[in-house]
Motif scaffolding. Sequence first.
Motif, short mmCIF file in Angstrom:
data_model
loop_
_atom_site.label_atom_id
_atom_site.label_comp_id
_atom_site.label_asym_id
_atom_site.label_seq_id
_atom_site.Cartn_x
_atom_site.Cartn_y
_atom_site.Cartn_z
N GLU A 18 -7.77 58.21 59.91
CA GLU A 18 -6.42 57.91 60.40
C GLU A 18 -6.19 58.59 61.74
OE1 GLU A 18 -1.73 58.16 58.93
OE2 GLU A 18 -3.35 58.87 57.63
N ILE A 19 -5.49 57.90 62.62
CA ILE A 19 -5.15 58.44 63.93
C ILE A 19 -3.65 58.34 64.12
CG2 ILE A 19 -5.66 56.18 65.00
CD1 ILE A 19 -6.38 57.71 67.57
N SER A 20 -3.06 59.42 64.59
CA SER A 20 -1.61 59.48 64.76
C SER A 20 -1.21 59.09 66.17
CB SER A 20 -1.08 60.88 64.45
OG SER A 20 -1.39 61.25 63.13
N PRO A 21 -0.15 58.33 66.32
CA PRO A 21 0.33 57.97 67.67
C PRO A 21 0.84 59.20 68.40
CG PRO A 21 1.26 56.54 65.96
CD PRO A 21 0.63 57.67 65.25
N THR A 22 0.75 59.15 69.72
CA THR A 22 1.30 60.23 70.55
C THR A 22 2.77 59.98 70.87
OG1 THR A 22 0.49 59.10 72.53
CG2 THR A 22 -0.94 60.77 71.56
N VAL B 276 -9.56 49.77 63.74
CA VAL B 276 -10.18 49.02 62.66
C VAL B 276 -9.13 48.31 61.82
CG1 VAL B 276 -11.62 49.20 60.60
CG2 VAL B 276 -12.14 50.58 62.61
N GLY B 277 -8.00 48.97 61.57
CA GLY B 277 -6.98 48.34 60.74
C GLY B 277 -5.66 49.09 60.81
N VAL B 278 -4.62 48.43 60.31
CA VAL B 278 -3.26 48.98 60.26
C VAL B 278 -2.76 48.84 58.83
CG1 VAL B 278 -0.92 48.86 61.17
CG2 VAL B 278 -2.86 48.32 62.67
N VAL B 279 -2.09 49.88 58.33
CA VAL B 279 -1.48 49.84 57.00
C VAL B 279 0.03 49.99 57.16
CG1 VAL B 279 -1.25 51.04 54.78
CG2 VAL B 279 -3.51 50.72 55.81
N VAL B 280 0.78 49.08 56.56
CA VAL B 280 2.24 49.09 56.65
C VAL B 280 2.82 49.20 55.24
CG1 VAL B 280 4.30 47.84 57.41
CG2 VAL B 280 2.18 47.70 58.75
N HIS B 281 3.78 50.11 55.06
CA HIS B 281 4.55 50.22 53.82
C HIS B 281 5.94 49.67 54.11
CE1 HIS B 281 1.68 52.96 51.70
NE2 HIS B 281 1.34 53.24 52.95
N THR B 282 6.30 48.58 53.47
CA THR B 282 7.62 47.98 53.69
C THR B 282 8.61 48.48 52.63
OG1 THR B 282 7.06 46.08 52.32
CG2 THR B 282 6.55 45.92 54.66
N THR C 193 -7.96 44.53 61.95
CA THR C 193 -7.83 44.16 63.36
C THR C 193 -9.20 44.09 64.03
OG1 THR C 193 -7.40 46.51 63.82
CG2 THR C 193 -5.49 45.04 63.60
N GLY C 194 -9.90 45.22 64.16
CA GLY C 194 -11.19 45.22 64.82
C GLY C 194 -11.07 44.99 66.32
N ILE C 195 -10.31 45.83 67.01
CA ILE C 195 -10.08 45.70 68.45
C ILE C 195 -10.43 47.01 69.12
CG2 ILE C 195 -8.38 45.18 70.24
CD1 ILE C 195 -6.79 43.64 68.13
N GLU D 222 0.58 53.18 59.44
CA GLU D 222 -0.59 54.02 59.62
C GLU D 222 -1.68 53.27 60.39
OE1 GLU D 222 -1.49 54.68 55.53
OE2 GLU D 222 -0.05 56.32 55.32
N PHE D 223 -2.42 54.00 61.22
CA PHE D 223 -3.46 53.40 62.06
C PHE D 223 -4.79 54.08 61.75
CE2 PHE D 223 0.62 53.32 64.20
CZ PHE D 223 0.76 51.98 64.54
N PHE D 224 -5.86 53.26 61.73
CA PHE D 224 -7.18 53.77 61.38
C PHE D 224 -8.20 53.40 62.46
CE2 PHE D 224 -4.82 53.63 57.48
CZ PHE D 224 -5.23 54.79 56.79
#
Length: 257
Positions: A120-124, A169-175, A222-224, A252-254
């Motif tokens: 996991e990587i946190s946004p700045t 690689v991917g994004v995880v969203v909790h709605t 995603t894979g970007i 969350e970002f991975f």
Amino acid sequence: MGAVRPAKPVTRRPVVRPVAADETPDGPPCPACGTPNLAGRKFCRRCAAPLQVREQPAALPWWRTVWPFRRRVRGGSGRALRRTLLVLALAGLVLAGFLFFPFGRYVFEDVRDKLGGTAEISPTGVTASAAASGHPASAAIDGVTNNYWGAPKLGASLTCSFGTPFRLVGVVVHTGVSKEPQEFRRGARPIRADLFVTTKDDKVHKKAVTFNDKPGKQEIRTGISDVVSVRLVLREATGQGEGRPIAVGEVEFFKRT
């Protein structure tokens, strides 16, 4: 007087013809016995060896010893056609490389994503185009799902930025407002959104996302590469009502490790 038996026939000896003065040999000597012969003769007058020796073919260059050029051909028997076909084949390979290079790279990177690890990587930084009172944009990246970013209307967006480009690689969203089923149903939650991923070369990748209307994480592959920011735009929601902002509990970002 008795009968007389006939004599046994005797084979006549060959008579050697004298050589005329004008038959003086002036041609090349015989390759077998060295006897001079008249020009134009095909066989030696002494040993009858062939006088016209077949010429040996010239040695092939090294590239003619490799398939498909290994075959020796007569001059003008398709050599130009084969050279033309070779040039066309090489041009086709070069063109195919330009056309399929992006696709080939995508497949290569996708395999690396699946075989490699993630972290996991946190946004700045995080901003929102709009937010309900008490539910700021920062609540979507605080690490808990009981706080949420509340969008007052559809079309609102949440933008997360990153200091260093990375492979997303991917994004995880909790709605929803909570991961508890009863609390989840009491609030408004998104069911459709657009994801805009921007890379360091300012190229934007758009991905339409549909969320399941249930609590829990919603995974988006995603894979970007070289990602610098991600923007989530809400397009459709359910459970809306007076005083019910559209809730995004956590994003969350991975990255690939």
